[in-house]
Scaffold this motif. Structure first.
Motif, mmCIF file in Angstrom:
data_model
loop_
_atom_site.group_PDB
_atom_site.id
_atom_site.type_symbol
_atom_site.label_atom_id
_atom_site.label_comp_id
_atom_site.label_asym_id
_atom_site.label_seq_id
_atom_site.Cartn_x
_atom_site.Cartn_y
_atom_site.Cartn_z
ATOM 1 N N ARG A 183 0.851 -1.193 0.000
ATOM 2 C CA ARG A 183 0.000 0.000 0.000
ATOM 3 C C ARG A 183 0.879 1.232 0.000
ATOM 4 N NH1 ARG A 183 -4.415 -0.740 4.620
ATOM 5 N NH2 ARG A 183 -5.451 0.851 3.387
ATOM 6 N N LEU A 184 0.670 2.068 -1.001
ATOM 7 C CA LEU A 184 1.412 3.309 -1.126
ATOM 8 C C LEU A 184 0.499 4.458 -0.721
ATOM 9 C CD1 LEU A 184 3.890 4.935 -2.137
ATOM 10 C CD2 LEU A 184 2.816 4.904 -4.404
ATOM 11 N N PHE A 185 0.994 5.316 0.162
ATOM 12 C CA PHE A 185 0.224 6.475 0.612
ATOM 13 C C PHE A 185 0.911 7.744 0.128
ATOM 14 C CE2 PHE A 185 -1.000 3.128 3.457
ATOM 15 C CZ PHE A 185 -2.354 3.326 3.623
ATOM 16 N N LEU A 186 0.119 8.597 -0.530
ATOM 17 C CA LEU A 186 0.590 9.876 -1.037
ATOM 18 C C LEU A 186 -0.353 10.969 -0.540
ATOM 19 C CD1 LEU A 186 1.104 8.817 -4.760
ATOM 20 C CD2 LEU A 186 2.875 9.041 -3.020
ATOM 21 N N ILE A 187 0.178 12.172 -0.408
ATOM 22 C CA ILE A 187 -0.656 13.315 -0.023
ATOM 23 C C ILE A 187 -1.353 13.844 -1.271
ATOM 24 C CG2 ILE A 187 -0.619 15.698 0.830
ATOM 25 C CD1 ILE A 187 1.676 14.853 2.651
ATOM 26 N N LYS A 188 -2.647 14.131 -1.146
ATOM 27 C CA LYS A 188 -3.414 14.705 -2.252
ATOM 28 C C LYS A 188 -2.768 16.022 -2.676
ATOM 29 C CE LYS A 188 -7.762 12.938 -0.427
ATOM 30 N NZ LYS A 188 -9.032 13.328 0.213
ATOM 31 N N ALA A 189 -2.671 16.219 -3.968
ATOM 32 C CA ALA A 189 -2.056 17.443 -4.495
ATOM 33 C C ALA A 189 -3.002 18.631 -4.361
ATOM 34 C CB ALA A 189 -1.688 17.240 -5.957
ATOM 35 N N ASP A 190 -2.423 19.821 -4.461
ATOM 36 C CA ASP A 190 -3.185 21.068 -4.497
ATOM 37 C C ASP A 190 -3.941 21.317 -3.193
ATOM 38 O OD1 ASP A 190 -3.698 23.380 -5.956
ATOM 39 O OD2 ASP A 190 -5.616 22.628 -6.693
ATOM 40 N N ASN A 209 -2.129 27.366 -2.505
ATOM 41 C CA ASN A 209 -2.182 25.922 -2.671
ATOM 42 C C ASN A 209 -0.767 25.376 -2.788
ATOM 43 O OD1 ASN A 209 -4.906 26.186 -2.589
ATOM 44 N ND2 ASN A 209 -5.252 25.676 -4.724
ATOM 45 N N TYR A 210 -0.582 24.194 -2.218
ATOM 46 C CA TYR A 210 0.730 23.559 -2.154
ATOM 47 C C TYR A 210 0.664 22.142 -2.687
ATOM 48 C CZ TYR A 210 2.002 27.395 0.937
ATOM 49 O OH TYR A 210 2.253 28.632 1.454
ATOM 50 N N PHE A 211 1.850 21.528 -2.823
ATOM 51 C CA PHE A 211 1.956 20.114 -3.147
ATOM 52 C C PHE A 211 3.151 19.558 -2.394
ATOM 53 C CE2 PHE A 211 4.522 22.282 -6.300
ATOM 54 C CZ PHE A 211 5.679 21.525 -6.343
ATOM 55 N N VAL A 218 4.991 14.182 -5.431
ATOM 56 C CA VAL A 218 4.991 14.492 -6.866
ATOM 57 C C VAL A 218 6.046 13.653 -7.581
ATOM 58 C CG1 VAL A 218 5.523 16.308 -8.550
ATOM 59 C CG2 VAL A 218 3.993 16.780 -6.641
ATOM 60 N N THR A 219 7.173 13.443 -6.953
ATOM 61 C CA THR A 219 8.220 12.595 -7.536
ATOM 62 C C THR A 219 7.702 11.180 -7.736
ATOM 63 O OG1 THR A 219 9.958 13.934 -6.532
ATOM 64 C CG2 THR A 219 10.558 11.706 -7.202
ATOM 65 N N SER A 246 4.173 10.511 8.012
ATOM 66 C CA SER A 246 4.774 11.211 6.868
ATOM 67 C C SER A 246 4.479 10.478 5.564
ATOM 68 C CB SER A 246 6.283 11.321 7.060
ATOM 69 O OG SER A 246 6.575 12.115 8.179
ATOM 70 N N CYS A 247 4.477 11.224 4.494
ATOM 71 C CA CYS A 247 4.259 10.665 3.150
ATOM 72 C C CYS A 247 5.371 11.165 2.232
ATOM 73 C CB CYS A 247 2.911 11.120 2.598
ATOM 74 S SG CYS A 247 1.497 10.324 3.352
#
Length: 90
Positions: free
Chosen positions: A17-24, A35-37, A42-43, A82-83
């Protein structure tokens, strides 16, 4: 040199399971309305677009920027939210 085939497949039977923070997202602690990312997320998104087959091998989940990130806290503990993060489960 013979390397056992299962050496490279040791995670094959585990859920990944990969967890990433939603963009924007907005950082409400800054209160600047911008707005941030997440640069690291992103990488990883770039990697997933370059190797689309990875999306079939991973359970990709998107979490909100603001903490607590309940699903991560439940899986990894409050101190490990952390993500990006890859979680291997049996």
């Amino acid at each position: 040199m013979n390397i056992p085939k299962n050496k490279f497949n040791k995670f094959k039977n585990k859920m990944k399971r990969l967890f990433l923070i939603k963009a924007d997202f907005q950082d409400f602690k800054r209160a600047d309305g911008r707005n941030y990312f997440c640069p690291d997320c992103v990488t990883i998104e770039g990697l997933l677009s370059f190797y689309p087959r990875l999306r079939n091998e991973l359970d990709v989940n998107y979490v909100d920027f603001n903490r607590p990130r309940k699903i991560l806290a439940d899986l990894l503990g409050e101190e490990n939210q952390s993500c990006p993060v890859l979680v291997l489960e049996n």
